[in-house]
Design an enzyme around this catalytic site. Structure first.
Site, PDB file in Angstrom:
ATOM      1  N   HIS A   1     -12.025  -4.717 -15.480  1.00  0.00           N
ATOM      2  CA  HIS A   1     -13.381  -4.706 -16.028  1.00  0.00           C
ATOM      3  C   HIS A   1     -13.369  -5.419 -17.376  1.00  0.00           C
ATOM      4  CE1 HIS A   1     -17.476  -3.376 -16.641  1.00  0.00           C
ATOM      5  NE2 HIS A   1     -17.147  -2.783 -17.777  1.00  0.00           N
TER       6      HIS A   1
ATOM      7  N   CYS B   1     -19.157  -8.500 -14.535  1.00  0.00           N
ATOM      8  CA  CYS B   1     -18.847  -8.127 -15.919  1.00  0.00           C
ATOM      9  C   CYS B   1     -18.179  -9.277 -16.661  1.00  0.00           C
ATOM     10  CB  CYS B   1     -17.959  -6.886 -15.954  1.00  0.00           C
ATOM     11  SG  CYS B   1     -16.404  -7.045 -15.051  1.00  0.00           S
TER      12      CYS B   1
END
EC number: 3.4.19.12
Length: 382
Positions: free
Chosen positions: A331, A53
């Protein structure tokens, strides 16, 4: 810029490599384009290859910078690769990174899928930096610097430096014109220069030091709430170096306490701010969750730019990298403004959605991309 094949210490501060974590969308299948809904140019999701990510967020931000995208869509990068002044000095891995980046930008802007895979680009960069091929989370800022560095190495041109003219007056010496022997689309867009004035507190003599940058790492002066201007003022405020931090004075010929102040002597067209949310002191580590307010338009950098070089005093936000979680796992997502639709989009790996301007300001911002000029739609090669 210089090419380095290992992961050295951070020149701008500490790089924090996040521990391995499992991204929620790792196993989601690639969603093919729906023929009934035409894809907007530059609005394409990226497949998560396993804790990538951080890579996807950076690539989405770079994909939103039209002058960079146009350089690759127009094929100018091919000319740069073919016309190297010293082609024998260019590692093949460097050219592979630039070519893979061009193909990825083409897929993201001109492809017919809602989502594409960055596997080829990751593989090319992984040949130089194997850490990026592992399924472990990495720092997005670190990844950004390596991508920009490798693109510069592949595309740079060599120039013989001009002889410096000797200006009169302290202002001219402080802000003398920046001259480089290597230029590329990366330096033209992203590279700026800081000028440090260093005053010995004993003899009061002043010396100057220049330092180029592509990312400015800004301290966060509050744990709860502050503005981007507060961070900038903290970075550019005068700092007094004492005790173990004393600097050698060439006039006194010994280490002395000094007063140091930084200013921008060359403002880049695209300025990137890294908000230093990760703090490690000894065995203690934490993430600062400060809500930092940043403007979407008219960011005024006038107070920090040397007067004779205030060519680009105000900037508009064009992309944001967000970080959720902490140092032990997290994330990354991205918010990017699309030059074709003039709308803001949220990019969360394969998931893409349009968002209102009011949602762009949020407390998870980690990297901010500002442009001094509005973007036009990239022109492709016919």
């Amino acid at each position: 810029m210089t090419s380095q094949r290992s992961l050295p210490a951070d020149d701008f501060g500490i790089y924090y490599v996040l521990a391995e974590c499992t991204d929620y969308y790792d196993t989601l299948p690639v969603k093919e384009a729906d023929g009934s809904q035409p894809c907007s140019q530059g609005v394409t999701g990226l497949r998560n290859l396993g804790n990538t990510c951080y890579m996807n967020a950076i690539l989405q931000c770079l994909c939103s910078i039209s002058p960079l995208v146009e350089y690759f869509l127009s094929g100018k990068y091919i000319t740069a690769l073919q016309n190297k002044t010293y082609p024998f000095l260019l590692p093949s891995d460097c050219s592979e990174v630039a070519t893979a980046f061009a193909y990825l930008m083409t897929d993201m802007w001109l492809g017919d899928s809602d989502c594409v895979s960055p596997e080829i680009f990751r593989s090319a960069l992984g040949n130089l930096y194997p850490a990026f091929t592992k399924k472990t989370q990495q720092d997005a800022q670190e990844f950004l610097i390596y991508v920009l560095n490798e693109l510069h190495e592949a595309l740079k041109k060599y120039h013989y430096p001009r002889r410096r003219s000797h200006e009169k007056g302290s202002a001219q010496r402080c802000c003398r014109k920046w001259i480089t022997t290597e230029t590329s689309v990366i330096t033209q867009l992203f590279e700026g220069q800081l000028n440090y004035s260093i005053v010995c507190l004993k003899c009061e003599k002043c010396t100057y030091k220049n330092e180029v940058f592509t990312v400015l790492s800004l301290p966060i002066p509050s744990e709860y709430e502050c503005s981007l201007q507060d961070c900038l003022q903290c970075f550019f405020q005068q700092d007094t170096l004492t005790w173990n931090n004393q600097i050698h004075c060439s006039f006194c010929e010994t280490k002395q306490e000094t007063a140091v102040r930084a200013g921008i002597s060359k403002a880049p067209k695209i300025i990137i701010f890294h908000l230093k949310r990760f703090d490690i002191q000894g065995t203690t580590k934490r993430k600062l969750r400060t809500d930092i307010h940043y403007p979407l338009t008219n960011l005024d950098l006038t107070p920090y730019i040397c007067p004779i070089f205030r060519k680009y005093p105000k900037y508009n936000l064009c992309a944001v990298v967000n970080h959720f979680g902490d140092l032990d796992g997290g994330h990354y997502t991205a918010f990017c403004k699309n030059s074709f639709t003039q709308a803001w989009y949220s990019f969360d790996d394969t998931r893409v959605s349009e968002i209102p301007d009011t949602s762009v300001q949020n407390a998870t911002a980690y990297l901010l991309f500002y442009s001094c000029q509005p973007f036009s739609i990239p022109i492709q090669k016919h």
